[in-house]
Each structure stands twice: as structure tokens, then as C-alpha cells.
Scaffold this motif. Structure first.
Motif, PDB file in Angstrom:
ATOM      1  N   LYS A   1      11.368   0.409   1.804  1.00  0.00           N
ATOM      2  CA  LYS A   1      10.133   0.955   1.326  1.00  0.00           C
ATOM      3  C   LYS A   1       9.912   1.329  -0.069  1.00  0.00           C
ATOM      4  CE  LYS A   1       9.503   3.045   5.827  1.00  0.00           C
ATOM      5  NZ  LYS A   1       9.842   4.243   6.725  1.00  0.00           N
TER       6      LYS A   1
ATOM      7  N   CYS B   1       8.318   2.858  -2.037  1.00  0.00           N
ATOM      8  CA  CYS B   1       8.036   4.065  -2.633  1.00  0.00           C
ATOM      9  C   CYS B   1       9.069   4.799  -2.621  1.00  0.00           C
ATOM     10  CB  CYS B   1       6.810   4.948  -1.664  1.00  0.00           C
ATOM     11  SG  CYS B   1       7.479   5.570  -0.221  1.00  0.00           S
TER      12      CYS B   1
ATOM     13  N   HIS C   1       0.881  -1.297  -0.083  1.00  0.00           N
ATOM     14  CA  HIS C   1       0.086  -0.076  -0.194  1.00  0.00           C
ATOM     15  C   HIS C   1       1.010   1.313  -0.058  1.00  0.00           C
ATOM     16  CE1 HIS C   1      -3.213  -2.929   1.986  1.00  0.00           C
ATOM     17  NE2 HIS C   1      -3.266  -3.108   0.800  1.00  0.00           N
ATOM     18  N   ILE C   2       0.045   2.470  -0.257  1.00  0.00           N
ATOM     19  CA  ILE C   2       0.983   3.652  -0.191  1.00  0.00           C
ATOM     20  C   ILE C   2       0.028   4.576   0.872  1.00  0.00           C
ATOM     21  CG2 ILE C   2       1.480   5.838  -1.419  1.00  0.00           C
ATOM     22  CD1 ILE C   2       1.364   4.168  -3.947  1.00  0.00           C
ATOM     23  N   GLY C   3       1.034   5.001   1.885  1.00  0.00           N
ATOM     24  CA  GLY C   3       0.306   5.976   2.952  1.00  0.00           C
ATOM     25  C   GLY C   3       0.786   7.409   3.028  1.00  0.00           C
ATOM     26  N   CYS C   4       2.033   7.309   2.241  1.00  0.00           N
ATOM     27  CA  CYS C   4       2.266   8.934   2.550  1.00  0.00           C
ATOM     28  C   CYS C   4       3.143   9.208   1.403  1.00  0.00           C
ATOM     29  CB  CYS C   4       3.378   8.828   3.763  1.00  0.00           C
ATOM     30  SG  CYS C   4       4.809   8.058   3.542  1.00  0.00           S
TER      31      CYS C   4
ATOM     32  N   SER D   1       8.095   8.787   2.451  1.00  0.00           N
ATOM     33  CA  SER D   1       9.120   7.675   3.177  1.00  0.00           C
ATOM     34  C   SER D   1       9.064   7.542   4.568  1.00  0.00           C
ATOM     35  CB  SER D   1      10.558   7.486   2.885  1.00  0.00           C
ATOM     36  OG  SER D   1      10.735   7.484   1.411  1.00  0.00           O
ATOM     37  N   TYR D   2       7.824   7.910   5.154  1.00  0.00           N
ATOM     38  CA  TYR D   2       7.825   7.954   6.677  1.00  0.00           C
ATOM     39  C   TYR D   2       6.747   6.820   7.082  1.00  0.00           C
ATOM     40  CZ  TYR D   2       6.862   9.764  11.123  1.00  0.00           C
ATOM     41  OH  TYR D   2       6.929  10.094  12.601  1.00  0.00           O
ATOM     42  N   CYS D   3       5.848   6.316   6.202  1.00  0.00           N
ATOM     43  CA  CYS D   3       4.777   5.246   7.026  1.00  0.00           C
ATOM     44  C   CYS D   3       4.892   3.750   7.025  1.00  0.00           C
ATOM     45  CB  CYS D   3       3.433   5.937   6.208  1.00  0.00           C
ATOM     46  SG  CYS D   3       3.114   5.144   4.831  1.00  0.00           S
ATOM     47  N   GLY D   4       5.751   3.555   6.114  1.00  0.00           N
ATOM     48  CA  GLY D   4       5.984   2.125   5.844  1.00  0.00           C
ATOM     49  C   GLY D   4       4.889   1.183   5.171  1.00  0.00           C
ATOM     50  N   ALA D   5       3.915   1.851   4.811  1.00  0.00           N
ATOM     51  CA  ALA D   5       2.714   0.865   4.223  1.00  0.00           C
ATOM     52  C   ALA D   5       3.297   0.268   2.833  1.00  0.00           C
ATOM     53  CB  ALA D   5       1.600   1.666   3.979  1.00  0.00           C
ATOM     54  N   CYS D   6       4.042   0.697   2.348  1.00  0.00           N
ATOM     55  CA  CYS D   6       4.608   0.086   1.094  1.00  0.00           C
ATOM     56  C   CYS D   6       5.967  -0.724   1.334  1.00  0.00           C
ATOM     57  CB  CYS D   6       5.229   1.252   0.181  1.00  0.00           C
ATOM     58  SG  CYS D   6       6.468   1.960   1.162  1.00  0.00           S
TER      59      CYS D   6
END
Ligand code: FES
Ligand code: FES
Lengths: 166, 1040
Positions: A68, A70, A47-50, A53-58
Motif C-alpha cells: 500500500k 500510502c 488512488h487514495i481511499g483512506c 492503510s485499510y482500503c488498498g486503493a493505493c
């Protein structure tokens, strides 16, 4: 110093092995690895959350490392082996981490979960018996907005136990 | 439906011989026409495999055949049960033997029940098939008991006819033809298995077997698994089940909005205003449009020409606000959409957005409520003022209370900062508006029914033309309720391009700028009256609420706080002068604890500041002031249903180790360290009475509340629930399955709850959605109501089918899944069969069952009255969950960094439906509160630039910052809900109160008042060093 207008650049041929399967594609050089996985391969578990490169969803694993996706261009992963959440479960069933997250309610909306699982799997490969602190450090780059992390930490411990006993 | 048959035939063998054959399952079983193989389970029971076949696919089904009774040489009786291809049958066969000269007369009677999917093929002519099955068995029997010549004649006659249920069915459908005989010349079939000849040719394609299936198919089959262990709980409700949702989510198989992809989908990027307040002088989209891959652009002026502004919930002056989804003449917050670009890929759309040229004339930005109140620069020219709403909430006798007060404490200013729970998935949708006028959204919106009520009139379409769907949503916490402006833009873009799907997904930066902020509130001129014991007797204050650029949902925030008017305190005299203003900031949206957490923080801060002034410890202050009788009617008519705040406080103190920390605090203070212990009590009021909207605007067309569940037994017997709620991680599928399972006496694995929402399911009202902590009550109220309604229908139909009384029937599980039985008899009917009757096999159904559809829709409406609008008095919420938190915080003397050393949480949300889910909600709400208290802040500069517009600046709390929580819960069942549950999703923002209190306690010797919810290192530094605004407190002691 001639042209300054945006221009279309030639697509680049790349070959990336994702979850054990090799894919050859021509991609725009600026296509991010996460976009490649989601749009080209339709592996939408990552997924993409930000956008910083902060959120780590990717988070995916690139030649074993949790990264990450992204933050990389797809072309940078040319020739690499990528593992995504879709590859965690096997014929034999769910990965111990997946089972533990469900058992210990380590997920709610599930948006952070794929990235969380990939970070945790890299951690457990490296440190089979992690402390709370190890876990917190390794998932500090994975934001979860639902769980308050308590049950994620519990889940990672439970999976570590299962993997060690296996 | 039961079918009975009987008949007789004679065989030319003695009775004893015939009896021996008939009473020995080992001899009898192979006579079954479709016999394949067998194994004896015990002497009387054979586990048989029989062959069944349709067309080219054939398989083996298992049957259990038991010799029920044998009385030599008079009678043998068998009972058979089996499953076949989505159907099943029960069979009883009895043989009575009589001597008839040399021959034996065999009278037989048979009874069979066949049910399942197969019936939907068979239509109304089931009896014929059952008859055939029995006749075939008798035929085989006759054959076995006959001489060889007779047998040959019987066989020859039979070969030309379709045999058995399956072939009869196929013959009906024209798919069966008589086999070429012999089929397998090299392998002649043994005579005792004549039916095998009829199975046509061996399949040419490999038959897919479950264990050989490719892994992907295997995974799909397992996708809806749920734990089946109640873990000691008596019912499914109350047991900490693993969630149904998890199996898709842990595999990355969720379907979030951005996961929806089609090859011709277009992508939308917004050009957003870089200014907080600016007039749009000109827009040039030519360069953007010229970029290859760009399809079109859309401006505010184009949009305003084809739509009306959205309805305003509030009255004048707010009602005059012209609210379009895109800036038309001017932009009024940084990040407001100004132009939309639609292109073939998201990357081209983003590139093209950069090429759009907009000329602005920058206007003065209004960046605080105080500035807004001056009306020097006005956001909405139509309304002529920045004030959106005002009203006075006054209860009791303030003058008398202040006249009698022993102490009066005055606090000049307190401030609740801007933050939001920033779901990890941003807002977005895939929209289409096709040439037939149908608008469809696949979106993240968690209250789409209100979005549709906003969009339909604005777009001039009937509401039924709009369909809203979701599947999985990556968190919302209320924030996604107001994503309808973005959805409107995407729909209009689709209309402009001719109906193609248009995807709009916010980037994180856009989400932080414009995706919705939690409300900010300033509390001025607070005066508190206390008696000599430190009991608060009156509070008066002025509350200024900042709703940002547009009120949208927000005027409701002007009343929602009053659900918890006195907080957890006994105070009866209150006067709150409430005003809401528009400022040049991102529009405010509901955020976890919406509007109540601001007020609860205020009341808790008031309590603690008074305690400090009077020298009463914080725990003691609560002892003296807590409400301690339930149900408790608040001064404004709200009814706190149940609870025990004193007990919660005791538990929380025990959890944290109160006395230990007090001792450590004493030592720390000696060492000059700043260590504080804070308590926060909070309420999570759930299930709104929308009648409170009329307190804001008497003309608002809202009151009460409702939610819907549609529950059916589908054609094949599956139990399917559709909800009106729009879950975003709260486990609604699981909790629903638990409730249905208990009501219908089956396992939650058998209840399929459709994920997400879809207004085309016709399972919603205008209140439907996920917000305001109400699923456990309204959502499950609807589910429970639907289950009860369905149960009644099942019983009526079951009684008819089994020829029994409804009272005799029992729910339970059989081989074919959920079923009704008549205890003490063989009578049983699986749901599958009942479903068949109403759906595909209804010939002969009596008139009195005309209304039975096994497909029920139930609307749950909690009992609410309209509040007294004049007095602003009435019950505004049904349930009041509570939490008590205690935090130990050390503030570093040099960096001012607050560090949480211990954190305890006690929650009470009444009866817990699924303790696992409740615990998750408690953890999550606590993390949001802690993050908001020390890390998360929407910080604007004076010019209206958002300084925290990425996750690197607006730093959501991580695993490293999050303290370990020690949790406990207690259950005070709500007397007002059918299940004793209370809503629990919001947690009431307890950490904000708790951390403010702890920081205050840490800094008590420094003589500062913690007057803001945000207490990061910087904020504390500024507080200590006199920067920024400081609260000042005055204490008058009047007692003699
Ligand atoms: S999307 Fe990659 S870190 Fe947030
Ligand atoms: S489960 Fe929702 S963000 Fe982690």
C-alpha cells in the motif's frame, strides 16, 4: 530538547524506477510514496481511499510485492523498482487481468480497480492457479464499494486461466 | 449530393482497341491520375492504391474499382469506392464508344459523390473539385489513347496547374505551389503516373504511421473501445456488453477529481469541530497564516458576511434553520468545518490547520431523536425547536380494521441504524471563482443541478455563472449529492485568493465524520391488526427520523419512504405519524435505497414478528400477504407497475435450497446451534415524482421529473451524446451507446458519449443528476427521445440529399460508417456527409430544411400529476423493481458472530438494458446491505464523539466477509416506461431485512426480538444479554 515548532526539513534526493523508467527527484522526507507517484510523477492511476492503510486503493508493487503506497514514504522506496497500474498494459495490449476485469464486469466506478489489479497481479505471479479463498484473502485488503466482489473474483480466475494458457 | 458530368472526346484508334483498353481494369486502372499500385481481386475488380497528398504529408489510399458492365465494343462502366484522409468518394464512370471514321468517339458520363472532413475544407465549391477529378481521369485516358506527341503537349499544359482534389484545396488555401520540374531527376516518374510529379518534395520529417506510433498514442486510440458482440441479443439493448468506460479505468486513465492537477493550484484543509455541540468563543489563525506556504484562511464569520444561508427545502419550523457551509457562532456536529486553510500544498495546508487555535464552550449534545424531541438543548436557535418536520400519513379505516382484527401485535420500538455506503472516493472538488465572476467546479457531486440551485442564491450569483463538471466519480450511492457546502467553501476560498484554483479533498476520516450519513429512524408504538389467517389488515406507528445537524436535502426523506408505504404487502389501512428531528450528528444524506429502505425494513420486520407471534412460517406469511395483482394502486395512490413476488420467492427458495436448509436447521437446533433462515422482500422505486416535495412543503418549487440528452452528428460525422446524468460507475456511456445504436442502425462503438457531466454542455434541467434509480427510465428516455428526434432530421436531410422519399431510406453501415441508403439503388449517404452539409457546406440548402441542425436536445418528462397534498395521495414514483433475498445465518454461540452460510438473490427490474450492468448493481447493493447489517455502523458516544471514524472502525465489507451470492433474475417489463425498464440502482436494502429475519430465526428459542438493523457480534451479544435497548412485543389474540 531545543526546538518544538514545525520546521522545514531539507529535501532528500531519491531515485525510483517506476514502470521501468528511472526518476530522480528531491522530495520532502514526509512525502508518501502514493503522493510521490501522483503528484511528482503525475501517475494518477494509483488512488487514495483512506488514511489508515485499510482500503488498498493505493496498492502498487514494490520490488514485486503488492504494497500500500500510502503506508510508505517516498524516501523508503529509494532505489526500488515500482510497478503501477499504468505499467500493466503493454504495446501488445491490455494485461489479461485488465481484459478480464472488463469482460466480467469486475469494476464499476473504477476507483478501486488499479489497486485491485496490482494486488491480483502479485497474487497470480505467486499462485498461478488460485482458489476462491486465495483470491479473497489476497484482495481482503482492497476495498471495493461498488461490485460486491463477486465479479472481481470471477475476473481474477479468468485472468489466471488466460495466463496459464499463454 | 450527387454530381453528374458528361462529355466526349475522339481518339485516333479503332473502336475495338479503345474498348479493350477501357474494359480491362488492369489497363484502365493505371490511367487514374493518382495511381500507385494495384492488385486484382478478381477479373473485374482491382484493389487500387492511389496516392493522395497534402503538403508534406502524403499517404496512400485504397480504392476498389469494379468493371460493372462491359458490352464489346460498345460500352464499359466502372464503379469506384474509396477513402481518403477523413473523407471518401464514390464514383461511376461509363464510356460509350462510337465509330467516327478512322477515329473512335468516346462519350463518357461520370457521377461522383465526395464526402467527409475534406468537404469542410472545400466549402461550397465541391462541384469544381469533383469536376476536376473526372476531368483528370478523362485527361489521363485521352493521354493513354493518344499518340506520343499529343501526350507530351497535354502533359506540359497540365504541369502548371494544381491537379486533383487535394492540390486544388491547397491552392485555395494558398498552400500549394507548382512543383519545380523535374522533381526527382535520378528517378524520372514513368509517364503513366504523371500526377506523382506534383507531390512536391519528399517529406523531411519522418511520417508517423499507425504501426510505428509510440505506445501512448496507440493506447489513446484504443481508449474508447467497446465490445461489438451482441451475444445472441437481437438488439444492442438487452445485450451484456462490456462497458465503454472500462478501457480508460482499467488503465488507470480515469480522471477523478483528485487527479486534476495544475502547477498553481492551491489546496484547502478544514479545521473541524472536535465537539458535537459547542459555542465558538474565539478563533486565532495567526500562527497558521504565518507558516510559509500558507496563502490565507477563511472562517465561518467571514463566510456568513458574504453569503446568505442556503435555501431550506422544508417548511417551518425547519425553514428557519440558518444553514451555512461552515460553523458561524457554534458547531453542531463533530467534524463541522470551523476554519479553512488554503496553502500551496496539501501537506502545508494540513500542518497549518493544526496551528489554528479555536476556543469552544461545550454545550449539551443531543444524541437521539428522543432527546431531540424534548427540546432541552436546541441546535438551531432560529427555529426554536429540534423538530424539523411533522406530518401524518393516514389511509383507510384504522379503527374499523383494529375493531375487526383477529390478532393485534404491538411492538414498542424498532430502530434503523446509521450507516452509509461510503464511496471509496471521498467528496471533493477543484473550485475557482475568478475575477470575471465565473465560478467553476470540477467535482464529485452527483446532483450538481440541485447544488447549483442551493449555491447560486446563497452566493448571490446567477446560476449560469456556475459551471459544474465531472469526469469520473469514484462511487456516490447518493452520498455525494450534498457536497455543495464543501464546494461553496472552496469557491469562496478561491475568490479570496483572487481566482486561483483551490482543491478540496476530504480525508477518509473527514468523510466518515462529516461527509454525510444515511438516515437513522426509530419506529415507536407500532400496532398491527391481522385477520385470522395472518393477513395484516392495518398498521399504525410513529416514525421518528434523525436527520443529524442539518436537514439539507433531507426533508424529502419525510415523504420519499411513502413511495413504498405498504411495502410488498396488501395491507390497506395504515397510519404513520412521521416526524423528523435534528440531532448533533453528521447531517444525513441520501444513501442507496434512500428513505425507502428504512420503511421497507420496518414493514418486513413487522411481517416477520407477526409471523413468529402467530406461528406462521415466514414464507407462508409472505404468501398470504404479498400484493399479487399489477398494476397495483397502493392506499396512498402509488402505482406498482408490474411484478410477480410469488414467483420471485419460489425462485429464491429454489436457489438457496430451502428444504435442505430447513432440514439442516432442524439438525442444528438439535445440536443446540443457532441457525436461521430469513427472507427479505424489497422494492426499489425509481423515477421520482418531485411533486412529493410539495407534500413536505406546499411551497416547494418542485414537481414531476426530467432528464436531458443532447445528441448530435458532429462536423466530421461523429455521433456525440451529452447527458444530464452524472454517472459514478453505472455505465451510462455504454447504455446510452446501446440505445442510440439501436435507433440509428449502427454499432455502439460509433456513439461517443461524453464522460461525466458539464453544465456548459447545456444538457441539463433542474432535475438532472444521478439518484433515485432512474437512469434506465429518465436518462435513457432522454437518450431515446434525442435519438428519435435526430433520426427524423437525418431522414429529412437524407431524403433531400439522395433525392428520395424518406420512406425509401434505410439506416445501415457502409464503408464510411453509419449511412443512409436507398435499398435497391447505388444511392447512399454516410452520416459524415450529412454532417458536412449542415455544418460547413450548406449553400443551396432549401428553406424547408432550415430547422435541421443534426444537433438535438431532448428533455424527457415522465407523465406525473401533482399529488393531492391534503390527502398525501398520488403516484410518487414511476417504476417499482423488486428483489427477494434469502439468507442462511449461523450465530456462533460463544462469540455471537453471525456467519452467512448461504445467500440467494432474485431481482426483477423489468427489461434489462445491459444485463451485465444490472447484475453489477444487484451485487453492489447486496454488498452494501450485508455490510450495513453486520459490519458498518456510525456509532456515537453520549458526548457526540463518533467512535467509528476510520475504516479500521467503520469497517466496510471486504472480499473475505462477503458471502458468495447465488443470483437469478426475472423480467416483468414496466408498462409505464418506453423500454419496459425500471430503475435498479438501489436494491432497496434487502439484506437488512433478510439478515434481521435470519438472525431472528436463529435466535427464536432465546425469546429475543431482533429490533435493530445492525446485527454485528457485539450487537447480538448485547441483545442476548439484555444490554442496550430491546424491543418488546405483545400479542393479543381476539378471535373467537
Ligand atoms: S489509501 Fe492506502 S490503503 Fe487506503
Ligand atoms: S469499482 Fe468502485 S470501488 Fe470498486
Amino acid at each position: 530538547m531545543s526546538e518544538t515548532k514545525p520546521e522545514f526539513v531539507e529535501a532528500v534526493d531519491i531515485e525510483i524506477t517506476v514502470n521501468g523508467k528511472s526518476y530522480q527527484r528531491s522530495v520532502e522526507p514526509r512525502m508518501l510514496l502514493v503522493e510521490f507517484l501522483r503528484e511528482e510523477l503525475r501517475l494518477t492511476g494509483t488512488h487514495i481511499g483512506c488514511d489508515t492503510s485499510y482500503c488498498g486503493a493505493c496498492t502498487i508493487r514494490l520490488d514485486g510485492d503488492a504494497v500500500k503506497s500510502c503506508t510508505l514514504f517516498a524516501v523508503q522506496a529509494d532505489g526500488a523498482k515500482v510497478a503501477t497500474v499504468e505499467g500493466l498494459a503493454t504495446e501488445a495490449g491490455l494485461h489479461p487481468l485488465q481484459k478480464a476485469f472488463s469482460e466480467h464486469h469486475g469494476l464499476q466506478c473504477g476507483y478501486c480497480t488499479p489497486g485491485m489489479l496490482m494486488s491480483a497481479s502479485a497474487l497470480l505471479d505467486e499462485i498461478p492457479n488460485p482458489s476462491d479463498k486465495d483470491i479473497k484473502k489476497r484482495i481482503a485488503g482492497n476495498v471495493c464499494r461498488c461490485t460486491g466482489y463477486q465479479n472481481i473474483i470471477k475476473s481474477v480466475h479468468a485472468a489466471a486461466n488466460e495466463l496459464r494458457e499463454a | 449530393m450527387e454530381m453528374k458530368f458528361d462529355g466526349e472526346f475522339s481518339v485516333a484508334i479503332p473502336r475495338q482497341e479503345a474498348f479493350e483498353l477501357l474494359s480491362d481494369p488492369q489497363k484502365f486502372a493505371p490511367l487514374l491520375p493518382t495511381f500507385h499500385s494495384m492488385e486484382m481481386k478478381d477479373e473485374k475488380t482491382a484493389n487500387l492504391k492511389v496516392k493522395v497528398g497534402i503538403g508534406r504529408i502524403y499517404g496512400v489510399a485504397s480504392t476498389e474499382l469494379t468493371l460493372e458492365a462491359a458490352e464489346a465494343p460498345l460500352r464499359a462502366e466502372y464503379v469506384g469506392r474509396g477513402k481518403v484522409m477523413g473523407g471518401a468518394y464514390n464514383m461511376i464512370a461509363a464510356f460509350d464508344l462510337e465509330d467516327a471514321g478512322d477515329e473512335t468517339l468516346i462519350r463518357w458520363s461520370g457521377e461522383t459523390q465526395i464526402y467527409g472532413k475534406v468537404l469542410s475544407l472545400a466549402g461550397g465549391s465541391m462541384r469544381g473539385y469533383a469536376e476536376a477529378e473526372i476531368n483528370r481521369l478523362i485527361g489521363s485516358l485521352q493521354l493513354a489513347l493518344s499518340s506520343e506527341a499529343e501526350a507530351a503537349a497535354i502533359l506540359a499544359a497540365r504541369a502548371a496547374q494544381p491537379q486533383g482534389l487535394w492540390q486544388k484545396l491547397l491552392a485555395l488555401l494558398g498552400l500549394w505551389s507548382p512543383p519545380e520540374v523535374p522533381v526527382l531527376a535520378s528517378e524520372p516518374e514513368p509517364q503513366e503516373k504523371p500526377a506523382l510529379r506534383l507531390l512536391a518534395k519528399p517529406p523531411t520529417r519522418k511520417v508517423l504511421k499507425a504501426d510505428e506510433a509510440p505506445s501512448t498514442l496507440g493506447k489513446i486510440a484504443a481508449a474508447d473501445s467497446i465490445e461489438m458482440d451482441r451475444k445472441g441479443s437481437e438488439s444492442w439493448v438487452g445485450s451484456p456488453l462490456r462497458r465503454k468506460e472500462d478501457s480508460r479505468l482499467v488503465r488507470g486513465n480515469g480522471l477523478f477529481v483528485d487527479d486534476l492537477q495544475t502547477s498553481d493550484m492551491l489546496h484547502l484543509a478544514m479545521v473541524r469541530s472536535p465537539y458535537a455541540h459547542a459555542r465558538i468563543l474565539s478563533i486565532d489563525v495567526s500562527e497558521a497564516q504565518a507558516l510559509p506556504g500558507v496563502i490565507t484562511t477563511l472562517t465561518g464569520a467571514e463566510i456568513a458576511a458574504v453569503m446568505e444561508p442556503y435555501m431550506q427545502i422544508g417548511p417551518e419550523p425547519g425553514a428557519s434553520i440558518q444553514d451555512y457551509p461552515m460553523a458561524v457562532d457554534k458547531a453542531i456536529y463533530q467534524g463541522e468545518p470551523v476554519v479553512a486553510v488554503i496553502a500551496e500544498t496539501p501537506r502545508i495546508a494540513a500542518d497549518a490547520a493544526e496551528l489554528v487555535e479555536v476556543d469552544y464552550e461545550v454545550l449539551e449534545a443531543v444524541m437521539s431523536v428522543e432527546a431531540a424531541a424534548e427540546d432541552k438543548s436546541i441546535l438551531h436557535p432560529g427555529s426554536g425547536t429540534n423538530k424539523v418536520w411533522e406530518g401524518v400519513y393516514e389511509y383507510g379505516d384504522l379503527d374499523a380494521a383494529f375493531a375487526e382484527a383477529a390478532h393485534i401485535v404491538k411492538i414498542d420500538r424498532l430502530h434503523f441504524h446509521r450507516f452509509s455506503s461510503t464511496p471509496l472516493e471521498t467528496n471533493g472538488c477543484v473550485a475557482s471563482w475568478d475575477n470575471r465572476g465565473e465560478i467553476e467546479f470540477f467535482s464529485t457531486n452527483t446532483f450538481p443541478t440541485i447544488g447549483m440551485q442551493m449555491m447560486a442564491p446563497a452566493l448571490g450569483v446567477s446560476i449560469d455563472k456556475i459551471r459544474c463538471r465531472s469526469h469520473d466519480i469514484g462511487g456516490s450511492f447518493g452520498n455525494k449529492i450534498t457536497s455543495y457546502p464543501g464546494m461553496t467553501i472552496a469557491a469562496l476560498a478561491s475568490r479570496k485568493v483572487g481566482g486561483q484554483q483551490v482543491k478540496w479533498i476530504e480525508t477518509r476520516n473527514e468523510n466518515l465524520l462529516a461527509g454525510g450519513h444515511g438516515g437513522e429512524r426509530t419506529f415507536l408504538d407500532t400496532e398491527v391488526a391481522l385477520d385470522a389467517n395472518g393477513v395484516i389488515t392495518a398498521v399504525r406507528s410513529r416514525h421518528l427520523d434523525d436527520c443529524g445537524a442539518f436537514p439539507r436535502y433531507e426533508p424529502l426523506g419525510c415523504v420519499i419512504w411513502s413511495q413504498v408505504l405498504p411495502g410488498s404487502l396488501k395491507v390497506r389501512n395504515l397510519r404513520i405519524d412521521f416526524r423528523q428531528y435534528a440531532t448533533n450528528k453528521c447531517p444525513a444524506v441520501p444513501n442507496r435505497g434512500y428513505s425507502r429502505l428504512q420503511h421497507l425494513w420496518f414493514m418486513e420486520r413487522v411481517l416477520d414478528i407477526c409471523g413468529h407471534q402467530l406461528g406462521i412460517p415466514t414464507d407462508e406469511m409472505r404468501r398470504r400477504n404479498y400484493i399479487d395483482e399489477f398494476p397495483y394502486t397502493t392506499p396512498n395512490g402509488c402505482v406498482y407497475d408490474s411484478g410477480d413476488y410469488h414467483q420471485m420467492l419460489d425462485t429464491a427458495k429454489a436457489l438457496i435450497g430451502w428444504d435442505d436448509w430447513k432440514e439442516k436447521q432442524r439438525q442444528a437446533r438439535e445440536e443446540g446451534r443457532w441457525l436461521g433462515i430469513g427472507i427479505g422482500t424489497t422494492l426499489d422505486s425509481g423515477t421520482n415524482n418531485f411533486g412529493q416535495a410539495q407534500i413536505v412543503n406546499p411551497d416547494a418549487p418542485f414537481s414531476g421529473n426530467s432528464e436531458v440528452c443532447t445528441l448530435k452528428i458532429d462536423i466530421d460525422g461523429s455521433i456525440v451524446a451529452s447527458l444530464g446524468t452524472v454517472p459514478s460507475g453505472q455505465g451510462h456511456e455504454t447504455a446510452t451507446a446501446q440505445v442510440v445504436a439501436d435507433e440509428l442502425g449502427l454499432g455502439p462503438d460509433l456513439v461517443h458519449v461524453r464522460p461525466g457531466t458539464d453544465t456548459a454542455r447545456n444538457s441539463h434541467t433542474g432535475h438532472s443528476g444521478t439518484y433515485a434509480s432512474q437512469f434506465a427510465v429518465t436518462g435513457l428516455g432522454a437518450v431515446h427521445g434525442a435519438a428519435v428526434k435526430l433520426k427524423k432530421e437525418i431522414l429529412r436531410l437524407g431524403a433531400h440529399a439522395l433525392q428520395a422519399e424518406e420512406e425509401e431510406l434505410e439506416f445501415g453501415m457502409g464503408e464510411m460508417g453509419a449511412q443512409l441508403t436507398v435499398p435497391g439503388t447505388e444511392k447512399a449517404i454516410p452520416f459524415m456527409y450529412l454532417a458536412n452539409i449542415v455544418n460547413t457546406n450548406n449553400a443551396g440548402l432549401p428553406d424547408e430544411l432550415d430547422d435541421v441542425s443534426l444537433n438535438v436536445r431532448y428533455v424527457f418528462r415522465p407523465k406525473f400529476e401533482l399529488p393531492d397534498l391534503e390527502k398525501k395521495y398520488g403516484n410518487l414514483t414511476l417504476t417499482y423493481a423488486a428483489q427477494v433475498h434469502i439468507a442462511v445465518v449461523e450465530v456462533d454461540k460463544y462469540t455471537c458472530q453471525p456467519r452467512i452460510l448461504g445467500y440467494a438473490v432474485v431481482d426483477d427490474c423489468g427489461k434489462q438494458i445491459n444485463p451485465k450492468i444490472v447484475e453489477g448493481q444487484v451485487h453492489g447493493a447486496t454488498a452494501h446491505g450485508i455490510g450495513a447489517a453486520i459490519m458498518e455502523n456510525y456509532l456515537y458516544d453520549e458526548g457526540g464523539n463518533l467512535m467509528t471514524s476510520s475504516f479500521s472502525d467503520y469497517t466496510p465489507i471486504t472480499a473475505l466477509n462477503m458471502p458468495d451470492l447465488t443470483c437469478a433474475s426475472q423480467e416483468s417489463p414496466s408498462p409505464f416506461t418506453f423500454n419496459g425498464a425500471k430503475g435498479c440502482g438501489e436494491g432497496g436494502g434487502a439484506p437488512l431485512h433478510t439478515i434481521s429475519a435470519a438472525v431472528q430465526d436463529a435466535l427464536v428459542a432465546e425469546g429475543v426480538i431482533v429490533g435493530d438493523t445492525f446485527n454485528s457480534a457485539t450487537a447480538i451479544f448485547e441483545l442476548l444479554h439484555g444490554k442496550g435497548s430491546r424491543s418488546s412485543v405483545e400479542h393479543q389474540s381476539l378471535a373467537g
